[in-house]
Design a protein around this motif. Structure first.
Motif, mmCIF file in Angstrom:
data_model
loop_
_atom_site.group_PDB
_atom_site.id
_atom_site.type_symbol
_atom_site.label_atom_id
_atom_site.label_comp_id
_atom_site.label_asym_id
_atom_site.label_seq_id
_atom_site.Cartn_x
_atom_site.Cartn_y
_atom_site.Cartn_z
ATOM 1 N N SER A 48 0.820 -1.215 0.000
ATOM 2 C CA SER A 48 0.000 0.000 0.000
ATOM 3 C C SER A 48 0.858 1.271 0.000
ATOM 4 O O SER A 48 0.348 2.358 -0.221
ATOM 5 C CB SER A 48 -0.938 -0.012 1.203
ATOM 6 O OG SER A 48 -0.241 -0.338 2.376
ATOM 7 N N SER A 308 7.602 7.714 9.015
ATOM 8 C CA SER A 308 6.485 7.739 9.961
ATOM 9 C C SER A 308 5.248 7.068 9.382
ATOM 10 O O SER A 308 4.522 6.384 10.094
ATOM 11 C CB SER A 308 6.168 9.166 10.393
ATOM 12 O OG SER A 308 5.647 9.906 9.320
ATOM 13 N N LYS A 309 4.992 7.248 8.092
ATOM 14 C CA LYS A 309 3.818 6.635 7.498
ATOM 15 C C LYS A 309 4.138 5.254 6.923
ATOM 16 O O LYS A 309 3.281 4.370 6.881
ATOM 17 C CB LYS A 309 3.228 7.544 6.413
ATOM 18 C CG LYS A 309 2.782 8.902 6.949
ATOM 19 C CD LYS A 309 1.671 8.776 7.977
ATOM 20 C CE LYS A 309 1.441 10.044 8.762
ATOM 21 N NZ LYS A 309 2.394 10.279 9.838
ATOM 22 N N VAL A 312 3.431 2.460 9.168
ATOM 23 C CA VAL A 312 2.004 2.118 9.212
ATOM 24 C C VAL A 312 1.633 1.249 8.010
ATOM 25 O O VAL A 312 0.959 0.232 8.152
ATOM 26 C CB VAL A 312 1.139 3.397 9.234
ATOM 27 C CG1 VAL A 312 -0.339 3.044 9.201
ATOM 28 C CG2 VAL A 312 1.450 4.227 10.466
ATOM 29 N N TYR A 313 2.097 1.656 6.813
ATOM 30 C CA TYR A 313 1.765 0.886 5.606
ATOM 31 C C TYR A 313 2.371 -0.510 5.655
ATOM 32 O O TYR A 313 1.788 -1.469 5.164
ATOM 33 C CB TYR A 313 2.240 1.619 4.346
ATOM 34 C CG TYR A 313 1.499 2.904 4.094
ATOM 35 C CD1 TYR A 313 0.112 2.920 4.025
ATOM 36 C CD2 TYR A 313 2.171 4.112 3.951
ATOM 37 C CE1 TYR A 313 -0.579 4.091 3.827
ATOM 38 C CE2 TYR A 313 1.494 5.293 3.740
ATOM 39 C CZ TYR A 313 0.117 5.278 3.677
ATOM 40 O OH TYR A 313 -0.573 6.439 3.477
ATOM 41 N N ALA A 314 3.557 -0.616 6.257
ATOM 42 C CA ALA A 314 4.226 -1.914 6.326
ATOM 43 C C ALA A 314 3.635 -2.776 7.438
ATOM 44 O O ALA A 314 4.034 -3.924 7.599
ATOM 45 C CB ALA A 314 5.720 -1.710 6.564
ATOM 46 N N GLU A 315 2.692 -2.201 8.201
ATOM 47 C CA GLU A 315 2.030 -2.901 9.301
ATOM 48 C C GLU A 315 3.013 -3.342 10.372
ATOM 49 O O GLU A 315 2.860 -4.394 10.992
ATOM 50 C CB GLU A 315 1.203 -4.094 8.771
ATOM 51 C CG GLU A 315 0.177 -3.649 7.741
ATOM 52 C CD GLU A 315 -0.726 -4.767 7.238
ATOM 53 O OE1 GLU A 315 -0.644 -5.883 7.771
ATOM 54 O OE2 GLU A 315 -1.511 -4.510 6.306
ATOM 55 N N ASN A 317 5.012 -2.577 14.078
ATOM 56 C CA ASN A 317 4.595 -2.015 15.358
ATOM 57 C C ASN A 317 5.125 -0.575 15.490
ATOM 58 O O ASN A 317 6.337 -0.362 15.468
ATOM 59 C CB ASN A 317 5.163 -2.889 16.482
ATOM 60 C CG ASN A 317 4.630 -2.482 17.821
ATOM 61 O OD1 ASN A 317 4.083 -1.385 17.970
ATOM 62 N ND2 ASN A 317 4.775 -3.340 18.810
ATOM 63 N N PRO A 318 4.232 0.418 15.620
ATOM 64 C CA PRO A 318 4.678 1.812 15.632
ATOM 65 C C PRO A 318 5.485 2.188 16.881
ATOM 66 O O PRO A 318 6.053 3.270 16.942
ATOM 67 C CB PRO A 318 3.372 2.601 15.581
ATOM 68 C CG PRO A 318 2.348 1.694 16.132
ATOM 69 C CD PRO A 318 2.779 0.305 15.774
#
Lengths: 349, 332
Positions: A48, A308-309, A312-315, A317-318
């Motif tokens: 994504s 930073s994003k 999230v796209y790579a899923e 853990n933030p």
């Protein structure tokens, strides 16, 4: 990417054509390599990440850092810090919102008053620096704390809560939103107004630094203030103008936050000043001043946005985001230092 | 340049671990055994849906860790991939919601503490056909932004429950400690408690991220006002700090609190804490994921257009023994 022994065939050896050496000697080169690497990593691990809509989100995240990284990098080339830059953005948004609401004025009134207030704070930073000879780290640490308190205190005093009242039903909101917070969607790619502001500020900042006399002054005061003063460069005025630049950009970003979110939380912005510095340093600015680039700060902001994003796209853990950012900062700074040493062979300190 | 003494360091580390004895109680092994017992369960036959959960939590917050655990537990049960992200700053939380929309998730859980700011991006979620459920905060915005349901606690109702409990316990003079100046939810808790309480009621503002300072402020207030017989705190970490301040005061003062934590439950058992008003964070995460699953599986919506309340649940000494193991597990 090892930073230990140089490879036997040195990419920067003197028999290279001068054009290549010039390219490799640019301050942005480390950031460019890092940005390409980050892009490739996330392209490989996250489907994504490569969608056009995601690209718009990453660009937007980068622009909200990049707008501030432009003046912060100029200021760092001029040899100074501004730790109040993060909360100054919130101050700009709060002032604009509260002035418009309390005076029941057209929102443009708040926007203009906000610009004056923010420039006054920046001028205070510059004035304190030149009058007291205190390090800018201390001066702006003071203004940072004062602004953090004032943001909360004044907002609570005026509105009775910590959040400003919505102003979206007031006259002028639509035109202000168009200028600061509109978006254009072209074939799935949503480009926010901040991206245009960012590009404009980048071009102006880069042109000032590289093509004007004032740009030479910036390098001079950052490299050696005493020597600059001796040859007639107005050191105090130059640094004050750089602070005003930070103020202006904080005003732009603050208006964007206000007109895209309608309400402003008074406690926000703390910690962002360090992110701006990170973007400038990844982009090749030296912490000691006198060296760096504005274009590099844009690459630094882009790396921040992608990381930073991208997480999230790579899923992933933030929780680890800050860890990656720190590692990126160290790697980019090491790469920058290494490239600079190879290029300035013989003139190394 | 001094070199880090790597070899001696590693040798010392290996030696320490090798020489150490095994504990037969507690520790990681006991925790793993508990977890195995807790997660024994079946799975559903629905496809692998992806649910994004975007909160306004700061980094490393104990309360939000419990919410996240609940969501993860429900996701494991419902064959869902949970994509958790959080940021305390408005613009970043909005960007994270946008990123979830870019990923075309099958459902979205979001906290609405920042209210109006999330309206436009949730409109985009609606346009993309992503079902949204709001959790924990912002119930007044939930329906307006097109969320199916809101799951959380009404802070005024919770405050009133605390006030009623204070009355029943025969308290006379209460100090309500607000640890985030200007946090609307915290003001509502204190105001709700005041409205249902017959005795003297004062509020005190402390700095919740600076515990030594908060402790000093509570201590000073206890010294200055000898009539105070109850301290009411609004979070578990501040409750632990309040207990220390009361210990220093050396007079019988009761501590009551909102939210649970290890020290709060220990206090309930020991009798130093009178009651705890819990909003069951685990339930907010768990139900959020589960209700999204139900919506996708069966178009079920809970609440009839009204918020689904996870609290207040007033817990006393009678519940403490049973609660202790779940608090230790990190799910209460």
């Amino acid at each position: 990417m090892s930073t230990s022994a140089p490879p036997p065939t040195d990419v920067l050896a003197t028999e290279r054509p001068p054009a290549v050496r010039r390219l490799l000697g640019r301050p942005e080169i480390g950031a460019l390599i890092a940005a390409v690497a980050v892009f490739l990593v996330f392209s490989a691990v996250a489907d994504s990440f490569l969608r056009t809509s995601s690209f718009g989100t990453v660009l937007y995240a980068a622009s909200t850092i990049g707008i501030m990284a432009v003046p912060v990098s100029l200021l760092m080339i001029g040899g100074e810090f501004d730790l109040s830059a993060g909360v100054l953005v919130t101050t700009a948004a709060l002032t604009s919102s509260m002035v418009s609401y309390q005076l029941t004025a057209v929102t443009w009134v708040g926007v203009l008053v906000s610009l004056l207030v923010v420039l006054a704070v920046s001028a205070f930073n510059g004035w304190m620096l030149s009058r007291t000879r205190l390090p800018s780290f201390i001066v702006t640490l003071g203004t940072f704390l004062m602004l953090t308190g004032a943001n909360l205190g004044v907002t609570k005093l005026v509105t009775g809560t910590v959040t400003t009242r919505p102003i979206s039903d007031m006259e002028g909101f639509a035109s202000c939103r168009w200028l600061f917070a509109s978006e254009i969607t072209v074939g799935g790619l949503t480009v926010k107004a901040t991206v245009w502001w960012w590009l404009g500020l980048l071009l102006v900042g880069s042109w000032v630094l590289l093509r004007t006399g004032f740009g030479n002054w910036i390098f001079a005061v950052g490299g050696d203030a005493a020597a600059a003063r001796a040859v007639g460069v107005p050191v105090a005025r130059t640094k004050t103008v750089l602070y005003l630049g930070v103020g202006f950009c904080a005003w732009v970003l603050g208006q964007h936050l206000l007109f895209s979110f309608d309400t402003v939380q008074s406690g926000e912005g703390v910690g962002n000043e360090l992110i701006y510095i990170v973007a400038a340093v990844i982009g090749g600015c030296l912490i000691t001043g006198g060296y760096g680039s504005v274009a590099g700060s844009a690459l630094g902001a882009l790396i921040f946005g992608m990381t930073s994003k991208g997480i999230v796209y790579a899923e992933w853990n933030p929780d680890w985001f800050k860890f990656f950012l720190g590692a990126m900062l160290l790697l980019a700074a090491l790469l920058n230092a290494w490239v600079r040493r190879r290029v300035e062979r013989g003139t190394s300190r | 340049m001094t070199r880090f003494p790597l070899r001696p360091f590693c040798a010392a580390l290996v030696l320490t671990v090798a020489l150490a004895g095994c504990s037969s109680t507690g520790g990681r092994r006991a925790e793993q055994a508990r977890n195995r017992a807790a997660t024994a369960g079946g799975a559903v036959d629905t496809p692998r849906w992806r649910v994004a959960m975007v909160t306004h939590a700061g980094a490393g917050d104990a309360f939000w860790d419990i919410v996240r655990k609940g969501a993860e537990q429900a996701a494991a049960k419902d064959n869902i991939t949970l994509l958790y992200s959080n940021d305390a700053q408005t613009q970043n939380q909005v960007q994270l919601v946008q990123a979830a929309i870019d990923q075309r998730v099958d459902g979205l859980l979001v906290t609405l503490a920042k209210g109006d700011a999330l309206g436009p991006v949730l409109a985009k979620a609606e346009a993309a056909g992503i079902p949204v459920i709001s959790i924990n905060s912002g119930q007044e915005f939930s329906a307006r932004f097109g969320a199916l349901t809101h799951i959380g606690q009404d802070e005024t109702v919770a405050g009133q429950a605390a006030g009623a409990a204070l009355d029943t316990r025969g308290r006379r003079s209460v100090l309500c400690v607000i640890h985030e100046q200007g946090n609307v939810g915290q003001e509502q808790r204190c105001d709700g408690a005041r409205s249902k309480f017959g005795g003297r009621f004062q509020t005190l503002y402390v700095d919740g991220v600076n515990m030594p300072d908060a402790k000093a402020a509570i201590s000073a207030k206890l010294q200055a006002d000898p009539a105070l017989d109850t301290v009411l705190t609004l979070s578990a970490p501040v409750a632990a700090t309040g207990l220390q301040a009361i210990q220093d005061a050396r007079r019988p003062v009761e501590l009551d609190t909102f939210d649970l934590g290890t020290q709060v439950v220990a206090g309930l058992q020991a009798g130093t804490v009178g009651f705890a008003v819990d909003q069951q964070p685990y339930l907010q995460g768990y139900e959020g994921v589960d209700l999204l699953w139900l919506y996708r599986y069966n178009l079920d919506v809970l609440g009839g257009g009204k918020p689904v309340l996870t609290g207040p649940q007033v817990l006393t000494k009678d519940d403490a023994a049973a609660l202790a193991q779940y608090v230790a597990r990190g799910t209460r």
